[in-house]
Design a protein around this motif. Structure first.
Motif, PDB file in Angstrom:
ATOM      1  N   LEU A  46      23.262  50.141  76.667  1.00 57.31           N
ATOM      2  CA  LEU A  46      22.275  51.170  77.014  1.00 57.31           C
ATOM      3  C   LEU A  46      22.738  51.969  78.230  1.00 57.31           C
ATOM      4  O   LEU A  46      22.643  53.201  78.258  1.00 57.31           O
ATOM      5  CB  LEU A  46      20.915  50.527  77.303  1.00 57.31           C
ATOM      6  N   ILE A  47      23.230  51.268  79.236  1.00 50.95           N
ATOM      7  CA  ILE A  47      23.716  51.940  80.442  1.00 50.95           C
ATOM      8  C   ILE A  47      24.874  52.874  80.106  1.00 50.95           C
ATOM      9  O   ILE A  47      24.958  53.995  80.621  1.00 50.95           O
ATOM     10  CB  ILE A  47      24.135  50.895  81.495  1.00 50.95           C
ATOM     11  N   ALA A  48      25.755  52.427  79.223  1.00 51.06           N
ATOM     12  CA  ALA A  48      26.889  53.260  78.816  1.00 51.06           C
ATOM     13  C   ALA A  48      26.425  54.536  78.128  1.00 51.06           C
ATOM     14  O   ALA A  48      27.139  55.553  78.145  1.00 51.06           O
ATOM     15  CB  ALA A  48      27.818  52.472  77.893  1.00 51.06           C
ATOM     16  N   ARG A  49      25.237  54.501  77.551  1.00 46.14           N
ATOM     17  CA  ARG A  49      24.675  55.680  76.889  1.00 46.14           C
ATOM     18  C   ARG A  49      23.783  56.496  77.827  1.00 46.14           C
ATOM     19  O   ARG A  49      23.080  57.401  77.392  1.00 46.14           O
ATOM     20  CB  ARG A  49      23.904  55.260  75.642  1.00 46.14           C
ATOM     21  N   GLY A  50      23.827  56.135  79.113  1.00 48.51           N
ATOM     22  CA  GLY A  50      23.113  56.928  80.112  1.00 48.51           C
ATOM     23  C   GLY A  50      21.681  56.542  80.343  1.00 48.51           C
ATOM     24  O   GLY A  50      20.942  57.265  81.017  1.00 48.51           O
ATOM     25  N   VAL A  51      21.247  55.390  79.813  1.00 52.55           N
ATOM     26  CA  VAL A  51      19.864  54.940  79.968  1.00 52.55           C
ATOM     27  C   VAL A  51      19.722  54.151  81.264  1.00 52.55           C
ATOM     28  O   VAL A  51      20.562  53.301  81.582  1.00 52.55           O
ATOM     29  CB  VAL A  51      19.440  54.060  78.775  1.00 52.55           C
ATOM     30  N   GLY A  52      18.659  54.447  82.026  1.00 52.34           N
ATOM     31  CA  GLY A  52      18.477  53.738  83.283  1.00 52.34           C
ATOM     32  C   GLY A  52      17.083  53.899  83.844  1.00 52.34           C
ATOM     33  O   GLY A  52      16.147  54.307  83.138  1.00 52.34           O
ATOM     34  N   PRO A  53      16.905  53.561  85.126  1.00 48.62           N
ATOM     35  CA  PRO A  53      15.596  53.671  85.778  1.00 48.62           C
ATOM     36  C   PRO A  53      14.966  55.039  85.584  1.00 48.62           C
ATOM     37  O   PRO A  53      15.650  56.058  85.605  1.00 48.62           O
ATOM     38  CB  PRO A  53      15.931  53.402  87.252  1.00 48.62           C
ATOM     39  N   GLU A  54      13.646  55.031  85.383  1.00 48.39           N
ATOM     40  CA  GLU A  54      12.817  56.206  85.126  1.00 48.39           C
ATOM     41  C   GLU A  54      12.894  56.686  83.685  1.00 48.39           C
ATOM     42  O   GLU A  54      12.125  57.561  83.294  1.00 48.39           O
ATOM     43  CB  GLU A  54      13.134  57.352  86.083  1.00 48.39           C
ATOM     44  N   ASP A  55      13.813  56.141  82.884  1.00 46.63           N
ATOM     45  CA  ASP A  55      13.838  56.425  81.452  1.00 46.63           C
ATOM     46  C   ASP A  55      12.920  55.440  80.732  1.00 46.63           C
ATOM     47  O   ASP A  55      12.624  54.359  81.245  1.00 46.63           O
ATOM     48  CB  ASP A  55      15.257  56.275  80.882  1.00 46.63           C
ATOM     49  N   LEU A  56      12.509  55.812  79.524  1.00 42.39           N
ATOM     50  CA  LEU A  56      11.731  54.922  78.666  1.00 42.39           C
ATOM     51  C   LEU A  56      12.458  54.735  77.346  1.00 42.39           C
ATOM     52  O   LEU A  56      12.998  55.695  76.794  1.00 42.39           O
ATOM     53  CB  LEU A  56      10.331  55.490  78.416  1.00 42.39           C
ATOM     54  N   VAL A  57      12.466  53.499  76.866  1.00 37.37           N
ATOM     55  CA  VAL A  57      13.134  53.149  75.607  1.00 37.37           C
ATOM     56  C   VAL A  57      12.105  52.524  74.670  1.00 37.37           C
ATOM     57  O   VAL A  57      11.388  51.589  75.052  1.00 37.37           O
ATOM     58  CB  VAL A  57      14.291  52.154  75.846  1.00 37.37           C
ATOM     59  N   ALA A  58      12.014  53.026  73.449  1.00 32.83           N
ATOM     60  CA  ALA A  58      11.114  52.452  72.457  1.00 32.83           C
ATOM     61  C   ALA A  58      11.720  51.173  71.884  1.00 32.83           C
ATOM     62  O   ALA A  58      12.916  51.127  71.595  1.00 32.83           O
ATOM     63  CB  ALA A  58      10.853  53.453  71.335  1.00 32.83           C
ATOM     64  N   VAL A  59      10.890  50.151  71.733  1.00 32.51           N
ATOM     65  CA  VAL A  59      11.316  48.908  71.086  1.00 32.51           C
ATOM     66  C   VAL A  59      10.487  48.764  69.818  1.00 32.51           C
ATOM     67  O   VAL A  59       9.343  48.297  69.853  1.00 32.51           O
ATOM     68  CB  VAL A  59      11.146  47.696  72.012  1.00 32.51           C
ATOM     69  N   GLY A  60      11.049  49.194  68.699  1.00 28.37           N
ATOM     70  CA  GLY A  60      10.363  49.157  67.418  1.00 28.37           C
ATOM     71  C   GLY A  60      10.821  47.973  66.589  1.00 28.37           C
ATOM     72  O   GLY A  60      11.484  48.147  65.562  1.00 28.37           O
ATOM     73  N   ILE A  61      10.466  46.787  67.041  1.00 24.98           N
ATOM     74  CA  ILE A  61      10.925  45.548  66.410  1.00 24.98           C
ATOM     75  C   ILE A  61       9.742  44.588  66.275  1.00 24.98           C
ATOM     76  O   ILE A  61       9.024  44.362  67.245  1.00 24.98           O
ATOM     77  CB  ILE A  61      12.030  44.868  67.249  1.00 24.98           C
ATOM     78  N   PRO A  62       9.516  44.017  65.092  1.00 25.91           N
ATOM     79  CA  PRO A  62       8.447  43.019  64.950  1.00 25.91           C
ATOM     80  C   PRO A  62       8.747  41.798  65.819  1.00 25.91           C
ATOM     81  O   PRO A  62       9.882  41.613  66.285  1.00 25.91           O
ATOM     82  CB  PRO A  62       8.499  42.654  63.454  1.00 25.91           C
ATOM     83  N   ARG A  63       7.746  40.947  66.048  1.00 19.10           N
ATOM     84  CA  ARG A  63       7.943  39.726  66.839  1.00 19.10           C
ATOM     85  C   ARG A  63       9.120  38.941  66.293  1.00 19.10           C
ATOM     86  O   ARG A  63       9.161  38.585  65.118  1.00 19.10           O
ATOM     87  CB  ARG A  63       6.689  38.844  66.790  1.00 19.10           C
ATOM     88  N   SER A  64      10.084  38.684  67.154  1.00 17.08           N
ATOM     89  CA  SER A  64      11.315  38.014  66.728  1.00 17.08           C
ATOM     90  C   SER A  64      12.200  37.786  67.940  1.00 17.08           C
ATOM     91  O   SER A  64      11.915  38.265  69.043  1.00 17.08           O
ATOM     92  CB  SER A  64      12.067  38.886  65.713  1.00 17.08           C
ATOM     93  N   VAL A  65      13.305  37.062  67.722  1.00 15.37           N
ATOM     94  CA  VAL A  65      14.312  36.900  68.773  1.00 15.37           C
ATOM     95  C   VAL A  65      14.854  38.259  69.187  1.00 15.37           C
ATOM     96  O   VAL A  65      15.043  38.538  70.374  1.00 15.37           O
ATOM     97  CB  VAL A  65      15.456  35.989  68.287  1.00 15.37           C
ATOM     98  N   ASP A  66      15.098  39.127  68.204  1.00 12.22           N
ATOM     99  CA  ASP A  66      15.640  40.454  68.509  1.00 12.22           C
ATOM    100  C   ASP A  66      14.711  41.243  69.425  1.00 12.22           C
ATOM    101  O   ASP A  66      15.169  41.982  70.299  1.00 12.22           O
ATOM    102  CB  ASP A  66      15.877  41.244  67.217  1.00 12.22           C
TER     103      ASP A  66
END
Length: 219
Positions: A46-66
């Motif tokens: 994620l960091i390599a793709r420029g994602v960091g503090p003050e950004d928001l990332v969607a987590v579209g994953i059902p309950r799971s280890v992932d």
């Protein structure tokens, strides 16, 4: 949140972090060290793709280890996560993604086509992802690795209200106070490293985050 995670790993690296059932209903276990390493590689991606503090990332994953790995990874990158239940109506999911202003999304292959296409989604259960993530080290992510400094006032996550009294609204929860909340849960519920907490709430319900923090507090 990243500090809480690091403390949990340091306190009990070989301890069980997650107990889960696989596709054959066979119980599997992931240690804190294994969870730490897998989430670190995703965080570095994620960091390599420029994602960091003050950004928001969607987590579209059902309950799971992932789902747990994804939340840990986003937190380590310094970004805030927006849990999106992929089983919610498509219109609501699309509105949450658009309204929150997420810059990226994490998902799994089985539900990728159910999610809105206005952002890039990375399926973290594919062979392609496994090859890409394997290129990143498992050394702990530090402040020098992040694209920007992480501060207490930055978002840790955003939860959307039910909308029962109108249009659902995103509630921003900052990094401030998470350590105190973990300590309060640990004292109130008497959790220890021998305790087990059940992850049962919908990913889009605020209780789902409280369950993860409860497990962290008792590690």
């Amino acid at each position: 949140m990243p500090q809480l995670m690091a403390t949990a790993v340091e306190a009990n690296p070989d301890g069980t972090a997650i107990v889960y059932a696989d596709a054959t209903e066979t119980l599997g276990r992931l240690s804190y060290e294994e969870l730490d390493e897998r989430s670190t590689q995703l965080a570095r991606l994620l960091i390599a793709r420029g994602v960091g503090p003050e950004d928001l990332v969607a987590v579209g994953i059902p309950r799971s280890v992932d789902a747990v790995i994804a939340v840990w990874a986003v937190a380590k990158s310094g970004a805030g996560f927006v849990p999106v239940d992929p089983h919610y109506p498509a219109e609501r999911v699309a509105d949450m993604v658009a309204d929150s202003g997420v810059v990226f999304g994490l998902t799994i292959a089985a539900v990728r086509d159910e999610l809105p296409g206005r952002i890039d989604w990375l399926a973290i259960d594919t062979a392609e992802y496994a090859r890409e993530s394997a290129e990143f080290p498992v050394d702990p992510v530090t402040y020098v690795d992040r694209v920007r400094p992480l501060r207490a006032e930055h978002p840790a996550y955003v939860i959307y209200t039910s909308g029962s009294t109108g249009k659902p609204k995103g509630v921003v929860v900052t990094q401030t106070g998470l350590a105190g909340f973990c300590a309060e849960q640990r004292e109130r519920y008497g959790v220890t490293s021998a305790s087990r907490t059940l992850h049962f709430a919908s990913p889009s319900f605020d209780a789902s985050v409280l369950e993860l923090l409860l497990a962290l507090g008792g590690s």
